[in-house]
Design a protein around this motif. Structure first.
Motif, PDB file in Angstrom:
ATOM      1  N   VAL A  22       0.829  -1.205   0.000  1.00  0.00           N
ATOM      2  CA  VAL A  22       0.000   0.000   0.000  1.00  0.00           C
ATOM      3  C   VAL A  22       0.861   1.252   0.000  1.00  0.00           C
ATOM      4  O   VAL A  22       0.396   2.323   0.332  1.00  0.00           O
ATOM      5  CB  VAL A  22      -0.936   0.014   1.230  1.00  0.00           C
ATOM      6  CG1 VAL A  22      -1.968  -1.074   1.098  1.00  0.00           C
ATOM      7  CG2 VAL A  22      -0.151  -0.157   2.525  1.00  0.00           C
ATOM      8  N   ASP A  23       2.160   1.082  -0.358  1.00  0.00           N
ATOM      9  CA  ASP A  23       3.039   2.234  -0.383  1.00  0.00           C
ATOM     10  C   ASP A  23       2.533   3.246  -1.397  1.00  0.00           C
ATOM     11  O   ASP A  23       2.364   2.921  -2.574  1.00  0.00           O
ATOM     12  CB  ASP A  23       4.465   1.826  -0.782  1.00  0.00           C
ATOM     13  CG  ASP A  23       5.001   0.689   0.079  1.00  0.00           C
ATOM     14  OD1 ASP A  23       4.297   0.307   1.022  1.00  0.00           O
ATOM     15  OD2 ASP A  23       6.102   0.215  -0.202  1.00  0.00           O
ATOM     16  N   PRO A  24       2.272   4.496  -1.001  1.00  0.00           N
ATOM     17  CA  PRO A  24       1.821   5.505  -1.956  1.00  0.00           C
ATOM     18  C   PRO A  24       2.908   5.834  -2.968  1.00  0.00           C
ATOM     19  O   PRO A  24       2.623   6.119  -4.120  1.00  0.00           O
ATOM     20  CB  PRO A  24       1.493   6.708  -1.063  1.00  0.00           C
ATOM     21  CG  PRO A  24       2.272   6.486   0.199  1.00  0.00           C
ATOM     22  CD  PRO A  24       2.362   5.006   0.370  1.00  0.00           C
ATOM     23  N   HIS A  25       4.178   5.780  -2.548  1.00  0.00           N
ATOM     24  CA  HIS A  25       5.324   6.016  -3.422  1.00  0.00           C
ATOM     25  C   HIS A  25       6.467   5.146  -2.934  1.00  0.00           C
ATOM     26  O   HIS A  25       6.512   4.779  -1.760  1.00  0.00           O
ATOM     27  CB  HIS A  25       5.744   7.490  -3.384  1.00  0.00           C
ATOM     28  CG  HIS A  25       4.658   8.449  -3.748  1.00  0.00           C
ATOM     29  ND1 HIS A  25       4.199   8.607  -5.035  1.00  0.00           N
ATOM     30  CD2 HIS A  25       3.911   9.284  -2.976  1.00  0.00           C
ATOM     31  CE1 HIS A  25       3.229   9.501  -5.051  1.00  0.00           C
ATOM     32  NE2 HIS A  25       3.037   9.924  -3.814  1.00  0.00           N
ATOM     33  N   GLN A  35       9.151  11.417   4.342  1.00  0.00           N
ATOM     34  CA  GLN A  35       7.747  11.708   4.039  1.00  0.00           C
ATOM     35  C   GLN A  35       7.054  10.482   3.449  1.00  0.00           C
ATOM     36  O   GLN A  35       5.930  10.140   3.843  1.00  0.00           O
ATOM     37  CB  GLN A  35       7.641  12.884   3.065  1.00  0.00           C
ATOM     38  CG  GLN A  35       6.201  13.252   2.721  1.00  0.00           C
ATOM     39  CD  GLN A  35       6.111  14.471   1.807  1.00  0.00           C
ATOM     40  OE1 GLN A  35       7.115  15.105   1.480  1.00  0.00           O
ATOM     41  NE2 GLN A  35       4.900  14.799   1.398  1.00  0.00           N
ATOM     42  N   GLU A  36       7.757   9.831   2.497  1.00  0.00           N
ATOM     43  CA  GLU A  36       7.159   8.636   1.896  1.00  0.00           C
ATOM     44  C   GLU A  36       6.999   7.521   2.924  1.00  0.00           C
ATOM     45  O   GLU A  36       6.006   6.783   2.919  1.00  0.00           O
ATOM     46  CB  GLU A  36       8.018   8.146   0.727  1.00  0.00           C
ATOM     47  CG  GLU A  36       7.953   8.994  -0.528  1.00  0.00           C
ATOM     48  CD  GLU A  36       8.792  10.264  -0.408  1.00  0.00           C
ATOM     49  OE1 GLU A  36       9.592  10.368   0.554  1.00  0.00           O
ATOM     50  OE2 GLU A  36       8.647  11.153  -1.271  1.00  0.00           O
ATOM     51  N   ALA A  37       7.977   7.386   3.830  1.00  0.00           N
ATOM     52  CA  ALA A  37       7.884   6.361   4.865  1.00  0.00           C
ATOM     53  C   ALA A  37       6.707   6.642   5.794  1.00  0.00           C
ATOM     54  O   ALA A  37       5.975   5.729   6.193  1.00  0.00           O
ATOM     55  CB  ALA A  37       9.190   6.302   5.663  1.00  0.00           C
ATOM     56  N   SER A  38       6.496   7.906   6.126  1.00  0.00           N
ATOM     57  CA  SER A  38       5.375   8.283   6.997  1.00  0.00           C
ATOM     58  C   SER A  38       4.048   7.980   6.317  1.00  0.00           C
ATOM     59  O   SER A  38       3.104   7.480   6.951  1.00  0.00           O
ATOM     60  CB  SER A  38       5.457   9.767   7.351  1.00  0.00           C
ATOM     61  OG  SER A  38       6.639  10.060   8.072  1.00  0.00           O
ATOM     62  N   GLN A  39       3.966   8.263   5.019  1.00  0.00           N
ATOM     63  CA  GLN A  39       2.737   7.975   4.285  1.00  0.00           C
ATOM     64  C   GLN A  39       2.500   6.469   4.174  1.00  0.00           C
ATOM     65  O   GLN A  39       1.358   6.001   4.285  1.00  0.00           O
ATOM     66  CB  GLN A  39       2.809   8.609   2.895  1.00  0.00           C
ATOM     67  CG  GLN A  39       2.784  10.131   2.923  1.00  0.00           C
ATOM     68  CD  GLN A  39       3.003  10.743   1.548  1.00  0.00           C
ATOM     69  OE1 GLN A  39       3.414  10.061   0.603  1.00  0.00           O
ATOM     70  NE2 GLN A  39       2.731  12.033   1.436  1.00  0.00           N
ATOM     71  N   THR A 114       8.085   1.425  13.363  1.00  0.00           N
ATOM     72  CA  THR A 114       9.298   0.932  12.705  1.00  0.00           C
ATOM     73  C   THR A 114       8.900   0.309  11.383  1.00  0.00           C
ATOM     74  O   THR A 114       8.053  -0.594  11.348  1.00  0.00           O
ATOM     75  CB  THR A 114      10.016  -0.115  13.569  1.00  0.00           C
ATOM     76  OG1 THR A 114      10.421   0.479  14.800  1.00  0.00           O
ATOM     77  CG2 THR A 114      11.255  -0.635  12.853  1.00  0.00           C
ATOM     78  N   LEU A 115       9.491   0.795  10.310  1.00  0.00           N
ATOM     79  CA  LEU A 115       9.232   0.280   8.961  1.00  0.00           C
ATOM     80  C   LEU A 115      10.497  -0.347   8.406  1.00  0.00           C
ATOM     81  O   LEU A 115      11.577   0.250   8.480  1.00  0.00           O
ATOM     82  CB  LEU A 115       8.809   1.405   8.011  1.00  0.00           C
ATOM     83  CG  LEU A 115       7.420   2.014   8.142  1.00  0.00           C
ATOM     84  CD1 LEU A 115       7.289   3.170   7.163  1.00  0.00           C
ATOM     85  CD2 LEU A 115       6.358   0.977   7.854  1.00  0.00           C
ATOM     86  N   LYS A 121      10.103  -0.781  -1.140  1.00  0.00           N
ATOM     87  CA  LYS A 121       8.814  -1.307  -0.693  1.00  0.00           C
ATOM     88  C   LYS A 121       8.838  -1.575   0.812  1.00  0.00           C
ATOM     89  O   LYS A 121       9.858  -1.951   1.372  1.00  0.00           O
ATOM     90  CB  LYS A 121       8.456  -2.585  -1.447  1.00  0.00           C
ATOM     91  CG  LYS A 121       8.191  -2.365  -2.935  1.00  0.00           C
ATOM     92  CD  LYS A 121       7.699  -3.640  -3.577  1.00  0.00           C
ATOM     93  CE  LYS A 121       7.411  -3.430  -5.061  1.00  0.00           C
ATOM     94  NZ  LYS A 121       6.302  -2.500  -5.264  1.00  0.00           N
ATOM     95  N   THR A 122       7.685  -1.398   1.434  1.00  0.00           N
ATOM     96  CA  THR A 122       7.549  -1.655   2.860  1.00  0.00           C
ATOM     97  C   THR A 122       7.272  -3.132   3.075  1.00  0.00           C
ATOM     98  O   THR A 122       6.227  -3.642   2.660  1.00  0.00           O
ATOM     99  CB  THR A 122       6.397  -0.821   3.459  1.00  0.00           C
ATOM    100  OG1 THR A 122       6.637   0.555   3.184  1.00  0.00           O
ATOM    101  CG2 THR A 122       6.304  -1.033   4.959  1.00  0.00           C
ATOM    102  N   PHE A 123       8.218  -3.834   3.716  1.00  0.00           N
ATOM    103  CA  PHE A 123       8.071  -5.265   3.910  1.00  0.00           C
ATOM    104  C   PHE A 123       7.694  -5.662   5.330  1.00  0.00           C
ATOM    105  O   PHE A 123       7.334  -6.789   5.589  1.00  0.00           O
ATOM    106  CB  PHE A 123       9.359  -5.990   3.503  1.00  0.00           C
ATOM    107  CG  PHE A 123       9.406  -6.288   2.036  1.00  0.00           C
ATOM    108  CD1 PHE A 123       8.750  -7.392   1.523  1.00  0.00           C
ATOM    109  CD2 PHE A 123      10.084  -5.453   1.170  1.00  0.00           C
ATOM    110  CE1 PHE A 123       8.777  -7.671   0.178  1.00  0.00           C
ATOM    111  CE2 PHE A 123      10.123  -5.733  -0.182  1.00  0.00           C
ATOM    112  CZ  PHE A 123       9.462  -6.844  -0.685  1.00  0.00           C
TER     113      PHE A 123
END
Length: 372
Positions: A22-25, A35-39, A114-115, A121-123
């Protein structure tokens, strides 16, 4: 025997496909990727949050980047999320949901996140959140006469919902019978008509016909491909006058990451976890997630029922404190207790009460799944 049951449940959990990315970017492993990690965190928290209202990111209070190599890293974030007016059954996109204002008893959730990022990509995600409504002192400063929140299980508030459902069925042209799925909010205010009650609650369409005046406990929700959900607001004035307004949503596919793990009567509830790393937990299969039989918080075709005793039933999850005195639906920690290292299984009758701020990180074991 108990060990075999726990092992069987863990095997079932590991066999459930993960939710889609669901990563927006894409998230870059540098300071520009905060910012991308927060989103991405906001989106994934939304995937795992399945009771009450949707939360929106309003601020990244702090961030720390831990790099493993050029394509793999971890972000440690302190995020501020605020409750919106959209219930989780509402299909409206999160960005279109309005944040609650102070006079509506604003709710803020401070989250430590924690990401794990691999190739953008967020795994994996881990978070604990402290969700808290505005204090009575804050509300008095802004709106001395505004309604005050009550417990989600307040008897008089639940009775107002029962009367609202009767009025809904008397006035609607719907063919099928609808039943309450979950209480969203209950508030009260003294007015010139007397003590009044205001409620917000989610409803679900069942297999029963409305005109048959069915026994609610025997009505099951429709199948996952055709079931519809709705969201209602109601007012019960001190003189007994009641009004109800419901928005009904078209049938939709809802990805539910929390189903039933262990429920009295043989029901089960599963969690979907993020895929593991090569040197970590076993990877989950790729592909689209397994679709549940209903929306967040459903009961395997048997949503919570408002009984004649006005007792409200909330879904319970192993290791989570009861909803007994909650006025809000907090963001629960992830991963859930039974997926954490060292978890020894659920223990009935050992309830850990919620704190005033509804923060539940660090709880293992606790009360066994049961209605409260």
């Amino acid at each position: 025997m108990r060990a075999l049951i726990v092992l069987s449940l863990l095997i079932q959990v590991l066999s459930i496909p993960p939710p889609p990315h669901v990563d927006p970017h894409p998230v870059t492993c540098d300071e520009k990727g905060v910012q991308e990690a927060s989103q991405a965190a906001e989106k994934q928290i939304a995937v795992y949050h399945h009771h009450g209202y949707k939360y929106r990111l309003t601020n990244t209070a702090s961030s720390k980047l831990q790099k493993k190599d050029d394509t793999e890293c971890e972000f440690h974030l302190e995020l501020v999320l605020e409750e919106t007016d959209c219930h989780v059954v509402n299909p409206k996109p999160l960005e279109e949901c309005q944040l609650r204002q102070m006079h509506e008893t604003k709710v803020v959730s401070n989250c430590n996140v924690t990401l794990t990022i691999v190739n953008g990509k967020t795994f994996a995600i881990k978070y604990s959140c402290h969700s808290e409504p505005a204090s009575a002192e804050e509300l008095v400063k802004v709106c001395p006469d505004c309604p005050s929140l009550l417990s989600l299980t307040d008897p008089k508030g639940l009775e107002s919902i029962k009367e609202a459902m009767k009025k809904f069925h008397a006035e609607t042209n719907e063919t099928n019978y609808w039943k309450m799925l979950e209480v969203g909010r209950i508030s009260t205010q003294y007015m010139f008509q007397g003590q009044s009650y205001f409620a917000q609650f989610a409803i679900v369409e069942t297999t029963c016909l409305r005109q048959d005046n069915p026994e609610e406990s025997k009505c099951k929700m429709l199948g996952k491909e055709e079931v519809r959900f709705g969201f209602c607001t109601s007012t019960l004035l001190g003189d007994g006058e009641i009004t109800v307004d419901c928005d009904l949503y078209e049938a939709q596919v809802l990805y539910c990451t929390l189903q039933q793990l262990i429920h009295p009567g043989g029901h089960t509830e599963d969690h979907v976890g993020p895929p593991g790393k090569p040197d970590g937990p076993p990877k989950l299969p790729h592909g689209p997630p397994k679709l549940p039989h209903g929306p967040p918080g459903h009961h395997d075709g048997h949503p919570p029922v408002l009984k004649e005793s006005s007792e409200h039933h909330h879904p319970r999850v192993c290791g989570m404190p009861p909803f007994r005195d909650n006025k809000i639906h907090p963001i629960r920690s992830f991963p859930p207790p039974f997926m954490r290292p060292g978890f020894k299984g659920c223990h009935h009758h050992h309830t850990i009460p919620p704190t005033n701020g509804e923060s539940h990180e660090g709880i293992v074991g606790g009360a066994g799944p049961r209605h409260v």
